[in-house]
Structures are given as structure tokens and as C-alpha cells.
Design a protein around this motif. Structure first.
Motif, PDB file in Angstrom:
ATOM      1  N   VAL A  92      -0.585  11.880  10.156  1.00  0.00           N
ATOM      2  CA  VAL A  92      -1.773  11.216  10.699  1.00  0.00           C
ATOM      3  C   VAL A  92      -2.991  11.791   9.982  1.00  0.00           C
ATOM      4  O   VAL A  92      -3.350  12.948  10.177  1.00  0.00           O
ATOM      5  CB  VAL A  92      -1.880  11.416  12.217  1.00  0.00           C
ATOM      6  N   ARG A  93      -3.626  10.966   9.145  1.00  0.00           N
ATOM      7  CA  ARG A  93      -4.684  11.444   8.255  1.00  0.00           C
ATOM      8  C   ARG A  93      -6.073  10.914   8.606  1.00  0.00           C
ATOM      9  O   ARG A  93      -7.072  11.468   8.155  1.00  0.00           O
ATOM     10  CB  ARG A  93      -4.357  11.032   6.818  1.00  0.00           C
ATOM     11  N   TYR A  94      -6.139   9.825   9.364  1.00  0.00           N
ATOM     12  CA  TYR A  94      -7.424   9.151   9.571  1.00  0.00           C
ATOM     13  C   TYR A  94      -7.626   8.856  11.053  1.00  0.00           C
ATOM     14  O   TYR A  94      -6.677   8.619  11.797  1.00  0.00           O
ATOM     15  CB  TYR A  94      -7.456   7.827   8.792  1.00  0.00           C
TER      16      TYR A  94
ATOM     17  N   ASP B  76      -1.117   0.505  10.252  1.00  0.00           N
ATOM     18  CA  ASP B  76      -0.799   1.895   9.893  1.00  0.00           C
ATOM     19  C   ASP B  76      -2.033   2.665   9.438  1.00  0.00           C
ATOM     20  O   ASP B  76      -1.920   3.639   8.701  1.00  0.00           O
ATOM     21  CB  ASP B  76       0.260   1.918   8.788  1.00  0.00           C
ATOM     22  N   TRP B  77      -3.235   2.254   9.852  1.00  0.00           N
ATOM     23  CA  TRP B  77      -4.477   2.813   9.310  1.00  0.00           C
ATOM     24  C   TRP B  77      -4.600   4.307   9.563  1.00  0.00           C
ATOM     25  O   TRP B  77      -5.218   5.007   8.773  1.00  0.00           O
ATOM     26  CB  TRP B  77      -5.679   2.070   9.893  1.00  0.00           C
ATOM     27  N   TYR B  78      -4.039   4.825  10.649  1.00  0.00           N
ATOM     28  CA  TYR B  78      -4.120   6.265  10.909  1.00  0.00           C
ATOM     29  C   TYR B  78      -3.332   7.061   9.872  1.00  0.00           C
ATOM     30  O   TYR B  78      -3.589   8.245   9.651  1.00  0.00           O
ATOM     31  CB  TYR B  78      -3.588   6.627  12.295  1.00  0.00           C
ATOM     32  N   PHE B  79      -2.351   6.416   9.231  1.00  0.00           N
ATOM     33  CA  PHE B  79      -1.544   7.076   8.202  1.00  0.00           C
ATOM     34  C   PHE B  79      -2.042   6.749   6.788  1.00  0.00           C
ATOM     35  O   PHE B  79      -2.083   7.607   5.915  1.00  0.00           O
ATOM     36  CB  PHE B  79      -0.083   6.644   8.301  1.00  0.00           C
ATOM     37  N   SER B  80      -2.408   5.485   6.575  1.00  0.00           N
ATOM     38  CA  SER B  80      -2.732   5.010   5.219  1.00  0.00           C
ATOM     39  C   SER B  80      -4.224   4.950   4.930  1.00  0.00           C
ATOM     40  O   SER B  80      -4.633   4.930   3.765  1.00  0.00           O
ATOM     41  CB  SER B  80      -2.142   3.609   5.022  1.00  0.00           C
ATOM     42  N   GLY B  81      -5.042   4.848   5.965  1.00  0.00           N
ATOM     43  CA  GLY B  81      -6.473   4.643   5.769  1.00  0.00           C
ATOM     44  C   GLY B  81      -6.847   3.191   5.521  1.00  0.00           C
ATOM     45  O   GLY B  81      -8.013   2.888   5.244  1.00  0.00           O
TER      46      GLY B  81
END
Length: 627
Positions: free
Chosen positions: A491-493, A597-602
Motif C-alpha cells: 500500500v503506497r498511496y 488499485d490506486w492505493y497500490f499503483s497510484g
């Protein structure tokens, strides 16, 4: 491991028969009220901070109340609000309680339309005034509106500016109030349009009222109030004149499902809830499609209408990984598949030594992924057994076969969540010590200094509980190696559509990437990403780019995971610690219909998401650095 607070839950019921029908068939006119209670309790996982319900009577006389609401705060709010409602009936005789006609005429919450809401705050705003449903009152029955939703808007500032420029004055600067004013304003205009139409036809008095209520078209209201909403939402509403409606965001970010027969129309945030409460098969339940609205008018006639043009569907994948009930047959299958897809990377970090490895999970949401992981390892072991048997030749001895076939994948319930401790973990110096005991372990569940311990969780977001509790408590078992496995990717974003993660510094993946850049003398990457983000502050959100991706670009997933281990492993830990994450490809293969998947991919589905991540990154950098 550290629970994410998340989106709310909604439930809506429209009874399609008179209350007398349910009294005769089911033994109570409270059939709808009882079903609403069950729909809300079955979605209790979606709301621990508050709950509310609203009810509308269809056939009230002037001077009689026809719209009711009850709200409560806290994890016991569902019990509280339904207890309050039933409190109105406790003095009634058995004969009165069995009289549907009496109930319709005299009792509060004895209606045909019901709506329930479960609140999980994602904005930090709390208190009873923020608990749905929200009400907008008016002397015209058709202009009364109750609204609730599972949503988060990213462009409240723009919408607020628009409606104040048009002369409106919302009572609070909050997305729910603003949405209520928007929808309510358009509902007023729709009623006024019909009023003028009726006057032109020569109608007078109550004939005008009844004709307006017969002709009102909620799709007109929604088509003029929702187009500028940027975010994820399922919004439900009731009007005083008996309209029930729900509308979903054009990207399909937030979930909504509905069922209808000749007795009832039901909508809820989760499919298995409807299955269980009404005892109907999954294939009889429909998904509310992106940009679509369902509407039941005063006469009980249902319409589906495309309110906003559907965008590329980006249904939330965290619903599948974590938030929704695992009793949904598709979610159950997907979570198992997420576990299965982790077999190969796990084998690599344990050096293919399944004989000396114990598999377990972090309670409780990772349990289904754990079963899938075990199935994957069973399949792997079966392939090994076949190879070993084939290598023995055509006549293996009984002893040789027994030795091969007796091998098993070793699984234990190693971690135990001591929920009681949650209730008194306080702020201050004692917090970390108390937090370390949120989990306990099963002593003797593995061979000390010989066995690896592989333990799976659904997600690793902040890493706080890993550092404060889990790694240390697992290390007491003296495993040779501790492998923490996440069934979701890194989880990047931040999320801006309903999950309470909005700032950069809370993500262990982001902190690890920043630390790697610093370690390797690559601060220029941080400076460049900041400069590019700052330069686009004045641009329309549709033109913005997510430059935070550049922070992660120089590194592989494995490099970031290794840095996470450094940051999260407590001093004094004896076992070697490794972290294994799901890949993005693995996520999409397991959950093909939920590409959000925005929390993973942005890759944010809406321009508002990009605008807010840009702001979050700038805020972080300006707080930490002096560029």
C-alpha cells in the motif's frame, strides 16, 4: 494487522404491500423494520462509530408526522436506535401490536419506506450531527428529504463554491451537508416545476399536492445534482412523498446491490447480507451499475436509470481483500486465490523447506487467504510426492510409500487476538507496552530454532502493529525465520474514496522508499518529484499528474520490502524477518472484476484523487524537508 477504518454501510427497504399484508403473512406489521435491523447488524463490520435509521409513512393525513429518524453514537448504536424505536411500542396491548391499521395511523416508525446507515468516519469529524441519515425539512411533503451514503468526495471545495455562488448557504462545510443541499435544491426545483405544470392545468388545493407526488421524477433531480461529484459513492434517499432511490458513482468505486420481488425492494452495500436476511439465491440479487440509479416511486413502481455516463469501472479491490464480508461466494473464492498466488514467493524465502515450516495467519480477516495458501502448498506437496514416487521405480515398498505419503503441510493457530485489551489501550507512555499484548501466541506450536514461521495477513499498511506487537510476540516462539505475508500488494498511496488513509507518512512502503533514497544519496529524486508536484498546484485537477510514483520508481518491490523489514523489526529480535507481498498482477488475476488499485499503483480513477495525493505529498515534503 492495524485495522483500517473504512467506508460506511447502507441499507434501504421499500415495502410493496400494505402493512396488513405483512401482519397476516408474517405475523407482524414490523416486517420491514425487522428486516432493516438484520440488514444493519449483518453489515456491522462497516460501521463502529454510529448508526441511524429513517422511516416514511405513505398515507399520513395533514398534521400527522410521516417522516421519522433515530440516530446513535458508538459501536452499540444499532442496538440503541432500534431499542429506542421499540420503546415507542412497549406500552401497547397485544391487540394494538397486532393491529396494522392502528400502527399506520398512530405509531411512529410504522411505515413502508426504511433506510439505515452505518457510520465509519473517514474525515475525523465526529458527533451525532455527522451521523446519517440527514434530514431536510419542508412543509411540502414532496420537498422533505432524508439522505445517507457510503461515500467520500474529493472536490468538496469546488462543489461548495458552486452552490454558494448560486445563492445557497449550507449549514456546514462537510460533504454530506453539501450533497443534501444539492439534492434538496434540485428536488425543490422539480416540485416547483410540477407545481407550475399543475397550475397551468387548472388544478387547485390538495389536487395539486397529489398530482405532484404522482408525477415527481427523481431521475431529473439526480441528473442535475450529481454530475460534478468526484469520488466514490452509493447515496440513498427517501422523500416525504414516498420516493426511494439510490445512485452509484460512475466508476463503480463503492458497492451496491439490490433485490426486488412482489413484496419488497431491498438495497445494501453487500450481496450476502441480502441473501441471508431474505433467504434468496445470489443470482437473484443485482449489482447497481456504475452511474446508475434505482428508484421506486410512491406507487411502488421501480425504474433503473443511467444518471451519469459510466466511466472505466474501478471497483474497490480492498472490498475484496478486507472490508466486505467473506461470506460472499465470489469474495471467498477471490480471497482464497490471493493466498494461493503467494506460494511461489513464499517457497523462495523458506528455501523450499516445507518440512520445517509452520503456516498460520493473523486473525481474523486473513483466515480465508490462509486457507487458499494452504491449498496451494498442498498442491505443491502433492506434486513433490508424485515426483518422489515416480523416482522410486515401479515397485516401491510399503514403507517407502508410507514415508512419502505421510508428509503434511504444517498449519497451526499461532497468533491469537486478545480483543479485551483494545478497550483500554490509552495514549501516553504506556501505550506501546499495552499494544505489545494485543496479540498472544500459542506456545509449543513450532520447534524452537528449527522451524520457519510463515504468517499471512490481508494487508500491511502502516506496520505499527507489526513493530509494536506481532514480530516481538512471534519471536518468543524462537522460529528460525519469521515470514510476514500480505495477501495484498504494497500500500503506497492514500485513498480518498472512503478509507481513512489520507497522509503519506503513515505508509510503511512510502517511508521505506524515502529511506532508501536517503541511504543511496538520491535526494534529488525527492526534490524533483516535489518541484513537479508544486508546479502543478494551480492547474485544473484534470491536468494533474501523480509524481509520487517517481519516489518508488528506482526500486524493486523486493528492495522496498527489505527496507520495511529494517524499519519494522524491533531491537533484540532473534529470528530473521522477511516480508512477502502479493503482486499487482496477482491481485488482478484473483479479483478480475475489481480493478480499483490506486492505493497500490497510484492510478487514481478520478482527477480529484490525483489532486489530493499531490497535496498530501507536498504537505509531507514541506513538513520534513527545507527545499
Amino acid at each position: 494487522m492495524e485495522p483500517l477504518k473504512h467506508e460506511c454501510g447502507v441499507a434501504m427497504i421499500r415495502l410493496l404491500k400494505p402493512l396488513e399484508y405483512y401482519q397476516e403473512k408474517y405475523g407482524t406489521w414490523m416486517y420491514g423494520l425487522n428486516k432493516l435491523y438484520l440488514l444493519m447488524e449483518k453489515q456491522h463490520n462497516r460501521g463502529q462509530e454510529g448508526a441511524g435509521l429513517a422511516c416514511v409513512k405513505l398515507q399520513a393525513n395533514p398534521g400527522e408526522e410521516y417522516m421519522f429518524r433515530e440516530r446513535g453514537l458508538g459501536s452499540g448504536a444499532i442496538t440503541e436506535i432500534f431499542g429506542t424505536v421499540h420503546g415507542y411500542f412497549k406500552e401497547l396491548t397485544p391487540e394494538q401490536m397486532a393491529d396494522a391499521e392502528y400502527a399506520k395511523q398512530c405509531l411512529p416508525f410504522a411505515g413502508e419506506l426504511y433506510m439505515g446507515h452505518l457510520r465509519y468516519s473517514t474525515t475525523g469529524k465526529s458527533g451525532i450531527s455527522y451521523v446519517h441519515p440527514f434530514l431536510r425539512r419542508n412543509n411540502w411533503r414532496a420537498k422533505n428529504l432524508a439522505l445517507c451514503g457510503n461515500f467520500n468526495l474529493t472536490n468538496v471545495d469546488e462543489i461548495f463554491a458552486d452552490i454558494t455562488a448560486a445563492g445557497q448557504h449550507p449549514r456546514k462545510y462537510a460533504d454530506t451537508y453539501i450533497m443534501l443541499e444539492q439534492v434538496g435544491h434540485r428536488l425543490d426545483r422539480e416540485v416547483e416545476r410540477l407545481y407550475n405544470e399543475c397550475k397551468a392545468e387548472g388544478l387547485e388545493g390538495m389536487d395539486i399536492t397529489h398530482t405532484i407526488e404522482d408525477r415527481i421524477d427523481i431521475t431529473n433531480v439526480l441528473k442535475t445534482s450529481t454530475p460534478k461529484w468526484d469520488g466514490g459513492y452509493v447515496i440513498c434517499g427517501l422523500t416525504g412523498s414516498g420516493e426511494a432511490f439510490a445512485v452509484r458513482d460512475p466508476w463503480g468505486i463503492r458497492p451496491g446491490f439490490w433485490y426486488m420481488d412482489d413484496e419488497i425492494m431491498v438495497l445494501a452495500s453487500e450481496r450476502p447480507v441480502i441473501q441471508t436476511v431474505l433467504n434468496v439465491p445470489a443470482d437473484s440479487i443485482n449489482e447497481l451499475l456504475p452511474g446508475q440509479a434505482i428508484w421506486v416511486n410512491k406507487k411502488g413502481q421501480m425504474r433503473l436509470e443511467q444518471i451519469n455516463e459510466p466511466k472505466k469501472k474501478k471497483a474497490c479491490s480492498f472490498e475484496r481483500i478486507y472490508f466486505s464480508r467473506g461470506s460472499d461466494m465470489d469474495i471467498y473464492r477471490e480471497r482464497k486465490l490471493l493466498g494461493q498466488k503467494l506460494v511461489d514467493p513464499i517457497l523462495k524465502v523458506i528455501d523450499y523447506d516445507v518440512v520445517h515450516t509452520v503456516f498460520s495467519f493473523i486473525p481474523n480477516t486473513a483466515e480465508v487467504a490462509f486457507y487458499g495458501m494452504l491449498e496451494g502448498f498442498d498442491n505443491y506437496l502433492n506434486q513433490l510426492k508424485v515426483q518422489r514416487i515416480e523416482a522410486l521405480g515401479h515397485k516401491p515398498s510399503h514403507t517407502e510409500l508410507e514415508q512419502i505419503l505421510s508428509q503434511r503441510i504444517r498449519s497451526e493457530k499461532v497468533a491469537i487476538k486478545d480483543i479485551k485489551l483494545r478497550t483500554f489501550i490509552a495514549e501516553g507512555n504506556t501505550r506501546n507496552d499495552l499494544a505489545a499484548h494485543v496479540y498472544d501466541v500459542t506456545y509449543g506450536s513450532l520447534v524452537p530454532y528449527a522451524d520457519n514461521l510463515v504468517i499471512i495477513d490481508d494487508s500491511i499498511v502502516r506496520g505499527t502493529t507489526l513493530k509494536q506487537s506481532i514480530i516481538s510476540i512471534l519471536d518468543r516462539l524462537h522460529p528460525k525465520k519469521i515470514v510476514i505475508v500480505s495477501s495484498s500488494p504494497q500500500v503506497r498511496y492514500p485513498d480518498y474514496y472512503g478509507i481513512d488513509m489520507a497522509s503519506m507518512e503513515q505508509f510503511i512502503a512510502f517511508r521505506a522508499a524515502i529511506a532508501l533514497l536517503e541511504d543511496r544519496g538520491m535526494r534529488r529524486v525527492i526534490e524533483d518529484a516535489y518541484r513537479k508536484s508544486k508546479e502543478q498546484v494551480g492547474l485544473p485537477k484534470e491536468e494533474m499528474v501523480n509524481y509520487v510514483k517517481e519516489i518508488y520508481a528506482p526500486f524493486t518491490d523486493e528492495e522496498i520490502s527489505r527496507k520495511m523489514v529494517e524499519l519494522l523489526t524491533p531491537v533484540g529480535t532473534q529470528a530473521k524477518v522477511e516480508i512477502v507481498y502479493q503482486t499487482l498482477d496477482g491481485l488482478h488475476e484473483a479479483c478480475p472484476d475489481h480493478e480499483g488499485d490506486w492505493y497500490f499503483s497510484g492510478d487514481y480513477p478520478t482527477p480529484g484523487g490525483v489532486k489530493l495525493v499531490n497535496k498530501a505529498f507536498i504537505d509531507y515534503i514541506e513538513q520534513i524537508y527545507q527545499f
